[in-house]
Design a protein around this motif. Structure first.
Motif, PDB file in Angstrom:
ATOM      1  N   LYS A  67       0.846  -1.195   0.000  1.00 18.01           N
ATOM      2  CA  LYS A  67       0.000   0.000   0.000  1.00 18.01           C
ATOM      3  C   LYS A  67       0.880   1.243   0.000  1.00 18.01           C
ATOM      4  N   ILE A  68       0.411   2.289  -0.647  1.00 19.12           N
ATOM      5  CA  ILE A  68       1.176   3.529  -0.747  1.00 19.12           C
ATOM      6  C   ILE A  68       1.267   4.205   0.612  1.00 19.12           C
ATOM      7  N   VAL A  69       2.479   4.618   0.978  1.00 23.95           N
ATOM      8  CA  VAL A  69       2.694   5.426   2.181  1.00 23.95           C
ATOM      9  C   VAL A  69       3.464   6.674   1.770  1.00 23.95           C
ATOM     10  N   ARG A  70       3.296   7.726   2.540  1.00 24.72           N
ATOM     11  CA  ARG A  70       3.962   8.999   2.238  1.00 24.72           C
ATOM     12  C   ARG A  70       5.019   9.268   3.286  1.00 24.72           C
ATOM     13  N   LEU A  71       6.259   9.380   2.851  1.00 30.78           N
ATOM     14  CA  LEU A  71       7.359   9.584   3.774  1.00 30.78           C
ATOM     15  C   LEU A  71       7.294  10.960   4.409  1.00 30.78           C
ATOM     16  N   PRO A  72       7.550  11.066   5.713  1.00 34.32           N
ATOM     17  CA  PRO A  72       7.648  12.384   6.348  1.00 34.32           C
ATOM     18  C   PRO A  72       8.709  13.214   5.640  1.00 34.32           C
ATOM     19  N   CYS A 105       8.080  14.505   2.634  1.00 31.25           N
ATOM     20  CA  CYS A 105       7.484  14.618   1.303  1.00 31.25           C
ATOM     21  C   CYS A 105       6.098  15.251   1.453  1.00 31.25           C
ATOM     22  N   ASP A 106       5.536  15.727   0.354  1.00 28.67           N
ATOM     23  CA  ASP A 106       4.206  16.321   0.370  1.00 28.67           C
ATOM     24  C   ASP A 106       3.198  15.266   0.819  1.00 28.67           C
ATOM     25  N   ASP A 115       0.104  15.358   0.731  1.00 28.24           N
ATOM     26  CA  ASP A 115      -1.089  15.333  -0.118  1.00 28.24           C
ATOM     27  C   ASP A 115      -0.830  14.654  -1.456  1.00 28.24           C
ATOM     28  N   GLU A 116       0.409  14.219  -1.682  1.00 25.15           N
ATOM     29  CA  GLU A 116       0.774  13.604  -2.954  1.00 25.15           C
ATOM     30  C   GLU A 116       1.403  12.229  -2.714  1.00 25.15           C
ATOM     31  N   ASP A 117       1.059  11.272  -3.564  1.00 26.35           N
ATOM     32  CA  ASP A 117       1.639   9.934  -3.443  1.00 26.35           C
ATOM     33  C   ASP A 117       3.089   9.900  -3.909  1.00 26.35           C
ATOM     34  N   LEU A 118       3.403  10.694  -4.920  1.00 28.34           N
ATOM     35  CA  LEU A 118       4.744  10.713  -5.486  1.00 28.34           C
ATOM     36  C   LEU A 118       5.588  11.804  -4.837  1.00 28.34           C
ATOM     37  N   CYS A 119       6.823  11.453  -4.492  1.00 26.61           N
ATOM     38  CA  CYS A 119       7.761  12.419  -3.907  1.00 26.61           C
ATOM     39  C   CYS A 119       8.810  12.761  -4.953  1.00 26.61           C
ATOM     40  N   PRO A 120       8.996  14.047  -5.285  1.00 29.48           N
ATOM     41  CA  PRO A 120      10.012  14.424  -6.271  1.00 29.48           C
ATOM     42  C   PRO A 120      11.385  13.863  -5.872  1.00 29.48           C
ATOM     43  N   LEU A 121      12.129  13.374  -6.840  1.00 27.98           N
ATOM     44  CA  LEU A 121      13.397  12.722  -6.552  1.00 27.98           C
ATOM     45  C   LEU A 121      14.356  13.650  -5.812  1.00 27.98           C
ATOM     46  N   ASN A 122      14.395  14.939  -6.187  1.00 25.16           N
ATOM     47  CA  ASN A 122      15.339  15.834  -5.519  1.00 25.16           C
ATOM     48  C   ASN A 122      15.022  15.967  -4.027  1.00 25.16           C
ATOM     49  N   LEU A 123      13.732  15.944  -3.673  1.00 30.39           N
ATOM     50  CA  LEU A 123      13.343  16.004  -2.271  1.00 30.39           C
ATOM     51  C   LEU A 123      13.638  14.676  -1.574  1.00 30.39           C
ATOM     52  N   PHE A 124      13.335  13.580  -2.249  1.00 25.80           N
ATOM     53  CA  PHE A 124      13.633  12.253  -1.703  1.00 25.80           C
ATOM     54  C   PHE A 124      15.134  12.109  -1.462  1.00 25.80           C
ATOM     55  N   LEU A 125      15.930  12.575  -2.413  1.00 21.82           N
ATOM     56  CA  LEU A 125      17.381  12.503  -2.290  1.00 21.82           C
ATOM     57  C   LEU A 125      17.864  13.305  -1.091  1.00 21.82           C
ATOM     58  N   LYS A 126      17.272  14.489  -0.875  1.00 23.91           N
ATOM     59  CA  LYS A 126      17.646  15.310   0.290  1.00 23.91           C
ATOM     60  C   LYS A 126      17.336  14.570   1.594  1.00 23.91           C
ATOM     61  N   LEU A 127      16.154  13.930   1.645  1.00 21.44           N
ATOM     62  CA  LEU A 127      15.765  13.190   2.846  1.00 21.44           C
ATOM     63  C   LEU A 127      16.731  12.044   3.117  1.00 21.44           C
ATOM     64  N   MET A 128      17.097  11.323   2.080  1.00 22.40           N
ATOM     65  CA  MET A 128      18.022  10.209   2.251  1.00 22.40           C
ATOM     66  C   MET A 128      19.423  10.703   2.594  1.00 22.40           C
ATOM     67  N   TRP A 129      19.808  11.837   1.990  1.00 21.91           N
ATOM     68  CA  TRP A 129      21.126  12.409   2.270  1.00 21.91           C
ATOM     69  C   TRP A 129      21.232  12.835   3.724  1.00 21.91           C
ATOM     70  N   ASP A 130      20.148  13.376   4.271  1.00 23.00           N
ATOM     71  CA  ASP A 130      20.145  13.779   5.682  1.00 23.00           C
ATOM     72  C   ASP A 130      20.363  12.567   6.594  1.00 23.00           C
ATOM     73  N   ILE A 131      19.931  11.398   6.137  1.00 23.52           N
ATOM     74  CA  ILE A 131      20.087  10.181   6.932  1.00 23.52           C
ATOM     75  C   ILE A 131      21.495   9.614   6.817  1.00 23.52           C
ATOM     76  N   VAL A 132      22.020   9.538   5.588  1.00 22.79           N
ATOM     77  CA  VAL A 132      23.285   8.818   5.375  1.00 22.79           C
ATOM     78  C   VAL A 132      24.522   9.694   5.483  1.00 22.79           C
ATOM     79  N   SER A 133      24.388  11.011   5.281  1.00 19.53           N
ATOM     80  CA  SER A 133      25.583  11.863   5.254  1.00 19.53           C
ATOM     81  C   SER A 133      26.290  11.901   6.600  1.00 19.53           C
ATOM     82  N   GLY A 134      25.540  11.876   7.677  1.00 18.81           N
ATOM     83  CA  GLY A 134      26.166  11.929   8.999  1.00 18.81           C
ATOM     84  C   GLY A 134      26.294  10.572   9.652  1.00 18.81           C
TER      85      GLY A 134
END
Length: 396
Positions: free
Chosen positions: A355-360, A362-363, A365-384
């Motif tokens: 089932k579709i879930v929306r990552l904190p 990301c928007d 109200d939208e099922d799809l998260c823009p890649l640049n925003l998704f990349l930022k979220l993942m970068w915040d996790i892995v960079s440190g």
């Protein structure tokens, strides 16, 4: 969609393959976990002496109940678990028929599992669902690693194992709840329902609860007689106690628990983000791991986080909580990330339990998260993320 797909399955599965005439290019990541037998076979109680008035006529089977599981069955994939993995593979092939070519090729697919029978059997069952039994025998599997830095990263985190996993104080919230009025009432009412002239111990009721759950899962066409001992309220109490333990051992209870999931997040990013994908990476990579990895990943992604957290005194205010293991960590759980290339750019779709879930972040109200925003979220996790420092006992 047109292009490729990546899938991870937590049993942890990565898969991606050529797309047909779809509108966007996709890469799909899917996680799923095993159906083991855990401790149900250890059920030590003799069937209690019950009388007709306390239970329905059908539930007198308690008098003659005997364990059907054997000690050798522990932590092995069951027949129903195998069927579930076959069905899960078929479901995803149905959702994305062009993403799962029926012909297996080592250049297109990579399957990987941990050094356990249940994940190995899950991988093979999943392959049957994708390719059929004949072709599935030709699927290649790399040697499993006992302490896999991606699939079982928590096995390598010495600090977490000492401070949380092996520390009795880490589950203090569960113990406090189990010593409270809600649990006492549960033990009393269950004992009365069974027409016993004494009150069952907490350990006995836990085993009854586990046996009810596993017999229901293992024998879905039958009714476990032990389930009749519990009212709906009793089950909610037992479930909350269990959720407390998972929350404090595998979830949000302690920062190190979910922070250590960064290697799995990094691995996913390296396989789903176009600019990071290494040449020669197989189009479809499928991983199989365990619920301990899945719950930590869900927490690191910020999913199913209740405001204020789970504590022993919040039972009545958290009936509709997000962190409910019976929903988020069921047998055959799966977590998926789908990268789509559409006319205006790349987007990531996240699915959990199909089932579709929306990552904190990301928007919402939208099922799809823009890649640049998704990349930022993942970068915040892995960079440190410095896994070695985070998990080292030298820095305690």
């Amino acid at each position: 969609m047109a292009g490729k797909m990546l899938i991870l399955c937590l049993i942890l599965q990565y898969v991606w393959s050529s797309l047909g005439d779809l509108q966007c290019q996709e890469r799909f990541v899917h996680y799923g976990h095993h159906l083991g037998t855990k401790s149900a076979y250890r059920f030590p109680l003799q069937p209690p002496k019950i009388t007709e008035p306390g239970l329905c006529r059908d539930d007198v089977a308690l008098k003659t109940w005997r364990p059907r599981l054997k000690e050798t069955d522990e932590k092995k994939l069951s027949a129903i678990g195998e069927d579930e993995m076959i069905q899960l593979a078929q479901n995803y092939r149905y959702y994305f028929p062009d993403l799962f070519p029926g012909n297996y090729s080592a250049a297109s697919y990579l399957f990987r599992y941990t050094a356990t029978q249940r994940t190995s059997a899950s991988a093979r069952a999943f392959a049957v669902g994708l390719f059929g039994r004949g072709t599935s025998h030709h699927v290649r599997y790399p040697p499993a690693v006992k302490k896999d830095a991606v699939l079982r990263f928590y096995k390598l985190c010495k600090r977490w194992r000492k401070q949380i996993h092996d520390n009795p104080d880490a589950v203090e919230e569960r113990r406090k709840f189990e010593a409270g009025s809600e649990m006492l009432y549960t033990l009393t009412t269950i004992s009365k329902r069974l027409n016993l002239n004494f009150t069952l111990s907490l350990e006995d009721v836990k085993l009854m609860y586990v046996t009810c759950a596993f017999e229901t899962a293992l024998y879905p066409r039958e009714k476990s007689p032990w389930c009749a001992a519990f009212s709906e309220e009793n089950l909610r109490v037992m479930e909350f106690a269990e959720d407390l333990e998972y929350y404090w051992i595998d979830g949000y209870g302690h920062n190190i628990t979910y922070e250590q999931a960064c290697p799995a997040i990094r691995d996913m990013a390296l396989r789903i983000i176009p600019s990071l994908i290494q040449p020669g990476t197989p189009p479809t990579t499928v991983y199989f791991t365990h619920s301990g990895a899945l719950l930590k990943m869900l927490s690191r992604l910020g999913l199913y986080k209740d405001r204020g957290g789970l504590t022993h005194d919040r039972y009545h205010s958290l009936h509709s909580r997000l962190w409910k293991v019976s929903n988020i960590d069921i047998f055959g759980s799966n977590l998926a990330f789908v990268l789509s290339r559409c006319f205006d750019g790349y987007y990531v779709l996240t699915l959990h339990q199909e089932k579709i879930v929306r990552l904190p972040g990301c928007d919402q109200d939208e099922d799809l998260c823009p890649l640049n925003l998704f990349l930022k979220l993942m970068w915040d996790i892995v960079s440190g993320c410095n896994f070695e420092k985070l998990c080292s006992l030298r820095d305690v």
